[in-house]
Write an enzyme that holds these catalytic residues in place. Structure first.
Site, PDB file in Angstrom:
ATOM      1  N   GLY A  17      86.171  70.758  47.465  1.00  0.00           N
ATOM      2  CA  GLY A  17      86.169  69.460  47.034  1.00  0.00           C
ATOM      3  C   GLY A  17      85.368  68.538  48.133  1.00  0.00           C
ATOM      4  CB  SER A  18      86.148  64.935  48.520  1.00  0.00           C
ATOM      5  OG  SER A  18      86.074  64.451  47.402  1.00  0.00           O
ATOM      6  CB  THR A  19      87.188  68.529  52.909  1.00  0.00           C
ATOM      7  OG1 THR A  19      87.287  69.651  51.958  1.00  0.00           O
ATOM      8  CG2 THR A  19      88.354  67.845  53.027  1.00  0.00           C
TER       9      THR A  19
END
Lengths: 598, 375
Positions: A293-295
């Site tokens: 995801g966003s990491t």
């Protein structure tokens, strides 16, 4: 043969004794008798020679025996006697400070020699009376099988040994044995792994280093059991509070690549591995591969900056969702406007990240991912490493989804390894579980130092005013990025089954550690306003871990009073002012502007 | 000692006062020591072979009275009796030895055993003392009548016996009887030059055996490089046993080498002696063997009958050489030869055959009328 006689006559010593009247001198000797006596005399002389040869040969054997006795070693027999049953004790495993994590205790184990067991029924009855956990019929089968050896019970206590001896049963005996013990219990279970009853490594470093440990060599890990304990406590508290099904925690030294702490929950006690199941033995940090995801947007931003696809002041229009081939890329919190690079990370925009990845291009994206180690299995000293799942075809949609962390599944340690490159000035250092000391592998430069500095400022900015606010540990100049990935269950993304994570770096002015916390399917509660995103549930875990481990690891905080609180004027420009002020603070933090003590 | 009066002229009475009681005592001491060592070493081997624990010990203890009886009976014979029985037995056992490759049982790659009525018999063991006596007779006759058939027959005798042994194949025993034969030739005054030539021929035969027989080659190769092969294993364990025993040994029954050596009860029994009783016991044992050989030679010096001297010397050379070869291979001075330590190792045929040989030696060296003057 007939020419022999003249030679024999020439033998003076033999002839000297001949004149003695052998027959008592009663009658003169006939010529035949004379020849016979001379032959006998030669035989006697030569017999003496043969006898001397024999004595000489016997003396040779005597000399050899004396030589062997001189080289005698009273311990040799002991070694000979024990060689069949006792090998060197398995080597200890310790953490970076020498704290014992695994050791072997000498024990005695009970066995039977079925040929010497006189009365198997009686023997079985007495032994079962002493050890009720033994199964009588199985024991009887072992006591009567056609062989010379059968284990009865392993690892007896001295008291049990005494009791067995008092039974006075023939045909059973003790053998030296060893038992693996893990004094720290569950704390480093997944790293250590475990052995079978014969002390053969079956998992973790016990398995990877089975040969050298079996030879009695000690193993020093780079794990710090104090940090390990803290990470486990905080992660466990969060898993319980948010009723997550699991969690992963990691502290990685960004300079050396050494794993200082690695926790996977649920975990197990290697001393009682029989009570563990596959789920608890599963190492979520190295074995599990997830869409992060966003990491992953950190990595997209870093490669965009490094390849020149964007600058700090550049940005993308994030007002429209992207539709491509039946997929729609939306933002979690749509801003519906053009976003600058800092804003893309602060608001974690999927749309802008997808545009940015497309600008970088598939080939360059792949090159960077490869150099960051995200496309190949970990070179870690554990048997339990998962291989990344990467798309077979690298189409535009793949480039975009990878840009915001979907469509590629890597292990949490892969992510931490890559973020360490972003933080440490741009060099790749493969992660390790073993104390490297001064023997660091050749660092491989991946990103420029400039990219690393900018990215640290952006990570810090995200903690000052973005989704990572709840990770802002007091005075530790921590930067990072949240991630909330929907899990795929049955081929569909599930809105309520998430992997919520936060990856942090501190201190950003001189990065030392990457701290990663992941919660598997956390449930929001009242205190999080029923949010279960990475910013709400994982970021506080990283903050608490950082605050607790910083004093242990010697990272000195700056006085919070010295850090100006960022405030901006109210009004229509508040947002811009706030961003600029925060960015200034973040850059200043990154540059170490206050000359903060280290 | 006083069982027989000096004036007792019965068969046993004369025997008691004429036989060499020192040699007899030494041989009986070896038999007694053999009992102790069989009890010490053989149970471990028997258990490993899944036999009854005292299988070997029981068998050896039943052989030994027979052996002692055979020895005592043989020692009662006159030299003529020795010669007659020796020649007769030579003919019988040469025939049996020749028969074994066809009707015998193969053990460890060689056919040396005959099964007769539940007993296994190794005819070649009996052939050795019979050969020594027969060869002594022929060579002595040849010496007395150089133009007679003595020497040619002695040569044929050696060729036939060695040939029969090589058929089995038993290279070591063939070499041993050749050594006996050559010693006897040496004793009747064979020129030193011919002795050297014959020794060279034997050496050439040994080299030939190395290239002809696979097991000879592997044993010699293992001797040169002990790390390769299974023989090297036995020798290495054996040397460890001596080092572990030290001077005084680990104590009776405390040895370990018998648990790992396949031939601990037979060919490698000296290693068990060394480990459990120490080097000093080994030295005493060697002293007893040397005593028997040297004492026998010494007694022979008092006889002026060439056959007596040659036969006694041949039997003693056979006995001493067997002890030497066994001990030297156990301590890794020479390549291992599967040969027993006389009277100490387990083995029915070899013990009884040796007892018969030593009995004949005792008979030949008895004091009797017509002896030469003591020198």
């Amino acid at each position: 043969m007939s020419r022999r006689a003249p030679r024999a006559r020439g033998r003076q010593p033999a002839q000297l004794v001949l004149p003695l009247p052998v027959n008592g001198g009663l009658s003169p000797q006939s010529p035949a008798e004379h020849g016979r006596l001379r032959a006998v005399d030669v035989a006697h002389t030569r017999l003496v020679v043969v006898g001397l040869c024999f004595l000489l040969a016997f003396c040779g054997v005597v000399g050899r025996l004396v030589d062997l006795a001189a080289g005698s070693d009273p311990n040799l027999g002991l070694a000979l006697a024990n060689s069949a049953t006792w090998e060197a004790a398995r080597g200890d495993i310790m953490d970076r400070n020498g704290v014992l994590l695994a050791t072997s205790l000498p024990t005695r184990s009970l066995y039977a020699d079925p040929r010497d067991v006189i009365d198997p029924e009686h023997t079985a009855d007495r032994l079962v009376a002493l050890f009720p956990e033994l199964n009588r019929s199985q024991l009887l089968a072992r006591l009567t099988h056609d062989g010379r050896f059968a284990w009865i019970k392993r690892h007896l206590t001295p008291r049990e040994q005494h009791a067995v001896n008092r039974l006075g049963l023939p045909g059973i005996g003790f053998r030296d044995d060893q038992r693996r013990v893990y004094p720290q219990g569950v704390v480093a279970a997944h790293v250590l792994g475990f052995t079978d009853i014969d002390s053969r490594g079956l998992a973790g470093v016990e398995r990877h280093f089975d040969a050298s440990l079996g030879d009695g060599e000690a193993l020093r890990l780079c794990l710090d059991v104090r940090i390990q304990q803290i990470v486990r406590e905080e992660l466990l508290a969060a898993v319980r509070e948010y009723r997550a099904i699991g969690g992963a925690g990691l502290v990685l030294d960004v300079v050396t690549g050494e794993v200082v702490a690695m926790v996977s929950l649920p975990d197990f006690d290697p001393n009682h591995r029989g009570r563990s199941d596959d789920d608890t033995r599963f190492n979520r940090v190295t074995q599990g591969v997830y869409e992060m995801g966003s990491t992953m947007k950190l990595i997209t931003a870093a490669m965009a900056l490094d390849s020149g696809a964007i600058t700090l002041t550049g940005g993308y229009d994030a007002s429209q969702p992207i539709r491509r081939g039946g997929h729609t890329i939306r933002d979690y919190r749509p801003q519906n406007r053009w976003l600058s690079l800092p804003e893309i990370l602060v608001h974690s925009s999927n749309i802008a990240s997808a545009h940015m990845a497309l600008d970088v291009g598939g080939a360059v994206q792949r090159m960077y991912l490869n150099q960051l180690g995200m496309l190949s299995p970990l070179a870690l000293e554990l048997s339990e490493v998962g291989a990344p799942l990467v798309p077979g075809q690298w189409r535009d949609i793949n480039i975009m989804t990878i840009g915001f962390g979907h469509g590629i599944a890597v292990s949490p340690l892969h992510l931490a390894q890559a973020v360490a490159v972003i933080a440490n000035g741009g060099t790749f250092m493969p992660a390790t579980i073993v104390d490297r000391g001064d023997r660091l592998p050749e660092p491989k430069p991946v990103l420029s130092a400039e990219t690393s500095r900018t990215m640290r400022a952006l990570m810090r900015l995200n903690v000052i005013m973005g989704t990572g606010r709840r990770a802002d540990a007091d005075g530790l100049r921590l930067g990072g990025k949240t991630g909330t990935a929907e899990k795929i269950v049955g081929g569909r993304y599930m809105r309520n089954a998430r992997m919520s994570s936060f990856i942090g770096v501190f201190p950003v002015d001189s990065p030392r550690y990457v701290v990663l916390a992941i919660l598997d399917e956390p449930q929001g509660n009242r205190s999080t306003h029923f949010y279960a995103t990475g910013g709400w549930v994982a970021a506080p875990v990283v903050r608490r871990i950082a605050e607790r481990i910083a004093p242990v690891l010697g990272v000195r905080p700056v006085d919070p009073a010295d850090v100006p609180r960022v405030t901006g004027p109210d009004g229509p420009d508040r947002r811009r002012h706030l961003l600029l002020a925060s960015l200034r603070t973040a850059i200043a933090d990154t540059e170490g502007w206050r000359g903060a003590p280290r | 000692m006083t069982a027989f009066s000096r004036t007792d002229t019965s068969l046993l009475g004369r025997w008691w006062w004429t036989v060499d009681r020192w040699s007899l005592g030494a041989l009986l001491a070896l038999v007694l020591f053999g009992i102790v060592m069989t009890l010490a070493a053989s149970p471990a081997v028997a258990e490993r072979l899944n036999l009854d624990t005292f299988y070997f010990a029981r068998r050896q203890l039943s052989f030994l009275p027979v052996a002692v009886g055979v020895m005592l009976f043989a020692s009662l014979l006159s030299p003529v009796g020795v010669r007659r029985i020796g020649i007769a037995m030579f003919i019988v056992f040469l025939g049996l030895t020749l028969a074994t490759p066809h009707v015998g049982v193969e053990i460890k790659g060689a056919t040396r055993w005959l099964h007769v009525g539940g007993l296994s018999l190794q005819p070649s063991e009996f052939l050795k003392p019979a050969f020594a006596v027969t060869a002594a007779w022929l060579i002595a006759a040849g010496r007395m009548a150089p133009r007679g058939p003595g020497y040619p027959l002695a040569t044929v005798l050696l060729a036939a016996t060695a040939g029969a042994l090589l058929l089995q194949p038993d290279v070591g025993m063939a070499l041993m009887i050749t050594a006996v034969w050559m010693t006897q030739l040496f004793l009747i005054g064979l020129p030193v030059a011919i002795v050297i030539v014959l020794v060279a021929l034997v050496a050439a035969g040994g080299v030939g055996a190395y290239y002809t027989f696979g097991h000879v080659r592997s044993r010699v190769d293992n001797f040169i490089d002990p790390a390769s092969g299974s023989d090297g294993y036995q020798v290495a364990r054996s040397l460890e046993a001596f080092r572990s025993g030290g001077l005084l040994g680990r104590g009776p029954g405390e040895g370990r080498v018998k648990e790992v050596l396949p031939d601990a009860h037979s060919d490698f029994i000296l290693a068990v002696v060394g480990e459990e009783f120490g080097i000093i016991a080994c030295l005493l044992l060697i002293a007893v063997f040397a005593f028997v050989v040297v004492r026998g030679f010494g007694r022979s010096l008092r006889h002026d009958n060439l056959f007596v001297v040659l036969a006694a010397a041949g039997l003693l050379v056979q006995f001493g050489l067997q002890a030497l070869v066994n001990m030297a291979s156990t301590v890794h001075l020479i390549p291992p030869k599967g040969i027993t330590l006389p009277f100490v190792s387990y083995g029915g045929s070899s013990t009884i055959a040796l007892a018969w040989g030593m009995g004949m030696m005792l008979a030949l060296t008895r004091e009797r009328a017509g002896m030469g003057m003591p020198r």
